[in-house]
Design a protein around this motif. Structure first.
Motif, PDB file in Angstrom:
ATOM      1  N   THR A  32      -4.917   0.585  -8.275  1.00 45.15           N
ATOM      2  CA  THR A  32      -5.745   1.009  -7.158  1.00 45.15           C
ATOM      3  C   THR A  32      -6.748  -0.077  -6.830  1.00 45.15           C
ATOM      4  OG1 THR A  32      -5.490   3.315  -7.810  1.00 45.15           O
ATOM      5  CG2 THR A  32      -7.312   2.808  -6.310  1.00 45.15           C
ATOM      6  N   THR A  80       0.172   5.536   0.069  1.00 48.71           N
ATOM      7  CA  THR A  80      -0.775   6.650   0.049  1.00 48.71           C
ATOM      8  C   THR A  80      -0.350   7.667  -1.008  1.00 48.71           C
ATOM      9  OG1 THR A  80       0.482   7.896   1.685  1.00 48.71           O
ATOM     10  CG2 THR A  80      -1.225   6.389   2.527  1.00 48.71           C
ATOM     11  N   GLU A  81      -1.263   8.514  -1.383  1.00 43.59           N
ATOM     12  CA  GLU A  81      -0.943   9.582  -2.332  1.00 43.59           C
ATOM     13  C   GLU A  81       0.170  10.471  -1.785  1.00 43.59           C
ATOM     14  OE1 GLU A  81      -1.741  10.445  -5.479  1.00 43.59           O
ATOM     15  OE2 GLU A  81      -2.898   8.629  -5.677  1.00 43.59           O
ATOM     16  N   GLU A  82       0.182  10.668  -0.480  1.00 46.71           N
ATOM     17  CA  GLU A  82       1.204  11.503   0.135  1.00 46.71           C
ATOM     18  C   GLU A  82       2.590  10.881   0.016  1.00 46.71           C
ATOM     19  OE1 GLU A  82      -1.667  10.572   1.848  1.00 46.71           O
ATOM     20  OE2 GLU A  82      -2.669  12.456   1.351  1.00 46.71           O
ATOM     21  N   ASP A  97      -7.307   1.964  -2.028  1.00 51.21           N
ATOM     22  CA  ASP A  97      -5.942   1.658  -1.595  1.00 51.21           C
ATOM     23  C   ASP A  97      -5.033   1.581  -2.817  1.00 51.21           C
ATOM     24  OD1 ASP A  97      -3.779   0.916  -0.033  1.00 51.21           O
ATOM     25  OD2 ASP A  97      -4.411  -1.171   0.148  1.00 51.21           O
ATOM     26  N   HIS A  98      -4.113   2.528  -2.943  1.00 52.30           N
ATOM     27  CA  HIS A  98      -3.140   2.499  -4.029  1.00 52.30           C
ATOM     28  C   HIS A  98      -2.048   1.512  -3.653  1.00 52.30           C
ATOM     29  CE1 HIS A  98      -5.141   5.963  -5.670  1.00 52.30           C
ATOM     30  NE2 HIS A  98      -4.991   6.600  -4.521  1.00 52.30           N
ATOM     31  N   TYR A 122     -13.101   1.718   1.016  1.00 52.53           N
ATOM     32  CA  TYR A 122     -11.783   2.330   0.942  1.00 52.53           C
ATOM     33  C   TYR A 122     -11.224   2.306  -0.478  1.00 52.53           C
ATOM     34  CZ  TYR A 122     -10.032  -2.424   0.559  1.00 52.53           C
ATOM     35  OH  TYR A 122      -9.790  -3.694   0.131  1.00 52.53           O
ATOM     36  N   SER A 173       0.848  -1.191   0.000  1.00 52.55           N
ATOM     37  CA  SER A 173       0.000   0.000   0.000  1.00 52.55           C
ATOM     38  C   SER A 173       0.881   1.237   0.000  1.00 52.55           C
ATOM     39  CB  SER A 173      -0.891   0.027   1.243  1.00 52.55           C
ATOM     40  OG  SER A 173      -1.820  -1.021   1.188  1.00 52.55           O
TER      41      SER A 173
END
Length: 124
Positions: free
Chosen positions: A103, A35-37, A111-112, A109, A33
């Motif tokens: 993705t 996150t975009e961040e 999840d990338h 949810y 996983s």
């Protein structure tokens, strides 16, 4: 759309060094996983996709002939099977690492996920 041969060729021309990179994706041997961040957008360049634009709903069938699992680092990379058939291909502009990204859409949810491409694991 990239097929297995084109993905293998990209992977063979990708020669990331052993030094740590700002992308921090070198350890993603299996699906992880992200996150975009945490996704290093400024470093990653999309170089292709394994998605078949002609398929409205690609299969969710996985392919593990040697008994591997989805999260196994040595699971085969089969462009025709889940989750590879829903993945885009990216290369890090700093270290040349080639990764797959897709993705996962769950009931509650998004999840990338990312996985490093190992040419030796590409089948088909």
């Amino acid at each position: 759309m990239l097929d297995a041969a084109a993905l293998r060729q990209l992977a063979n021309t990708s020669a990331p060094g052993n030094s740590p990179c700002a992308c921090r994706l070198q350890d993603a041997a299996a699906w992880e996983s992200i996150t975009e961040e945490r996704w290093p957008d400024a470093l990653m360049q999309q170089v292709g996709t394994l998605r078949d634009a002609e398929l409205h709903e690609p299969t969710f069938e996985e392919w593990h002939p040697a008994g591997t699992r989805y999260d196994s680092p040595d699971a085969p990379i089969s462009a025709a099977h889940f989750p590879f058939n829903r993945s885009d291909v990216y290369r890090c502009s700093a270290c040349s690492l080639l990764v797959l990204r897709y993705t996962e859409f769950g009931g509650y949810y998004i999840d990338h996920r990312v996985r490093r491409v190992d040419a030796a694991l590409i089948v088909g």
